[in-house]
Design an enzyme around this catalytic site. Structure first.
Site, PDB file in Angstrom:
ATOM      1  N   HIS A  48       1.036  -1.470  -0.541  1.00  0.00           N
ATOM      2  CA  HIS A  48       0.336   0.220   0.028  1.00  0.00           C
ATOM      3  C   HIS A  48       1.116   1.236   0.186  1.00  0.00           C
ATOM      4  O   HIS A  48       0.196   2.047   0.323  1.00  0.00           O
ATOM      5  CB  HIS A  48      -0.850  -0.043   1.346  1.00  0.00           C
ATOM      6  CG  HIS A  48      -1.675  -1.054   1.168  1.00  0.00           C
ATOM      7  ND1 HIS A  48      -3.179  -0.573   0.357  1.00  0.00           N
ATOM      8  CD2 HIS A  48      -2.557  -2.045   2.141  1.00  0.00           C
ATOM      9  CE1 HIS A  48      -3.614  -2.206   0.254  1.00  0.00           C
ATOM     10  NE2 HIS A  48      -3.468  -2.397   1.652  1.00  0.00           N
ATOM     11  N   GLU A 152      -6.413 -12.596   5.685  1.00  0.00           N
ATOM     12  CA  GLU A 152      -6.993 -11.331   5.986  1.00  0.00           C
ATOM     13  C   GLU A 152      -8.668 -11.133   5.287  1.00  0.00           C
ATOM     14  O   GLU A 152      -9.060 -10.417   4.835  1.00  0.00           O
ATOM     15  CB  GLU A 152      -6.415 -10.140   4.975  1.00  0.00           C
ATOM     16  CG  GLU A 152      -5.719  -9.904   4.074  1.00  0.00           C
ATOM     17  CD  GLU A 152      -4.371  -9.438   3.618  1.00  0.00           C
ATOM     18  OE1 GLU A 152      -4.662  -7.802   4.612  1.00  0.00           O
ATOM     19  OE2 GLU A 152      -3.755  -9.886   3.070  1.00  0.00           O
ATOM     20  N   ASP A 178      -8.462  -5.783   6.096  1.00  0.00           N
ATOM     21  CA  ASP A 178      -9.516  -6.407   5.587  1.00  0.00           C
ATOM     22  C   ASP A 178     -10.136  -7.496   5.873  1.00  0.00           C
ATOM     23  O   ASP A 178     -11.191  -7.318   5.471  1.00  0.00           O
ATOM     24  CB  ASP A 178      -8.444  -7.200   4.459  1.00  0.00           C
ATOM     25  CG  ASP A 178      -7.557  -6.534   3.631  1.00  0.00           C
ATOM     26  OD1 ASP A 178      -8.227  -6.116   2.832  1.00  0.00           O
ATOM     27  OD2 ASP A 178      -6.447  -5.345   4.070  1.00  0.00           O
TER      28      ASP A 178
END
Length: 257
Positions: A48, A152, A178
């Protein structure tokens, strides 16, 4: 000369609790600063954060003199990017969104040289071998690589017991953001239903002899995960540390009469 000892992997195997922090600036100067803070481990986030292989390499270099162990999160669990970060000198890799034992087995193979794995044998000119000076790297690297997989989502939780049976997985990291979103609790990883799944997952990971890990971004969440038995626990994100403290500092002094 053999591959360097992976002290993070050794500490996980010893059952030590390790406190870490996320790094999302993608800047070596920030990594160098974070390396002075005293964390046991620091995540270079390739998923990310705006990282590429050069910025990942540069942050590994910035942390070389730090006692904080660098963990590289790759953007995706593909052999090509795992090969690149290992050659850049990473010894611990975190892979997001692992949903099956078959996927986990392929990740183990990506981290190992033939005949047990599929890692390309081109390390002689790489940072991992200190540019050819670590003569026994290829023969000894496999045992020093630490592979952490992220579970996740609901598919990963459903397959968790099978994933935990895969030899070569050192730890399993639960991704609360997530997972909560996939469970229908967008932005609310503290929902009781989510916390129950996380607590059960962390317990199963530990019972299987793997290291359980997670990220907390608030003191309340971090304390809760600690009490659930998280072994390698990230307690913040560098961007948020700066943003929150800067905003608090500004508000404090602007409020003065």
């Amino acid at each position: 000369m053999p591959a360097p000892k992976n002290t993070f992997k050794q500490a996980l195997n010893n059952g030590d609790r390790l406190i870490g922090c996320w790094m999302s600036f993608a800047e070596p100067a920030v990594a160098e600063i974070m390396g002075t803070a005293g964390f046991d481990w620091l995540v270079i986030d390739g998923e990310h954060a705006p990282n590429d292989i050069r910025s990942i390499r540069d942050q590994l270099m910035a942390l070389a003199a730090s006692p904080s162990h660098p963990v590289v999160r790759v953007p995706i669990g593909e052999t090509w990017i795992i090969k690149m970060v290992l050659d850049a000198g990473a010894q611990t890799v975190l892979v997001p969104i692992v949903e099956s034992a078959e996927q986990a087995r392929e990740l183990v193979r990506a981290c190992r040289y033939p005949p047990e794995g599929t890692r390309g044998v081109g390390a002689a000119a790489s940072r991992a071998t200190r540019f050819g000076s670590v003569g026994e790297y290829v023969q000894t690297a496999d045992q020093e690589i630490c592979l952490l997989v992220q579970v996740e989502n609901r598919a990963g939780i459903a397959a968790l017991d099978e994933i935990l049976q895969v030899e070569g997985i050192d730890g399993v990291f639960i991704g609360p953001a997530d997972l909560s979103t996939d469970m229908g609790f967008q932005g609310n990883s503290g929902a009781p239903e989510v916390r129950a799944v996380i607590a059960d997952a962390l317990a199963r990971i530990r019972a299987a002899g793997k290291a359980p890990g997670i990220l907390g971004t608030t003191d309340e969440a971090t304390q809760a995960y600690l009490e659930m038995g998280a072994q390698f626990l990230a307690v913040g994100i560098d961007v948020l540390v700066l943003a929150q403290n800067a905003r608090a500092l500004s508000a404090k002094w602007k409020a003065k009469p």
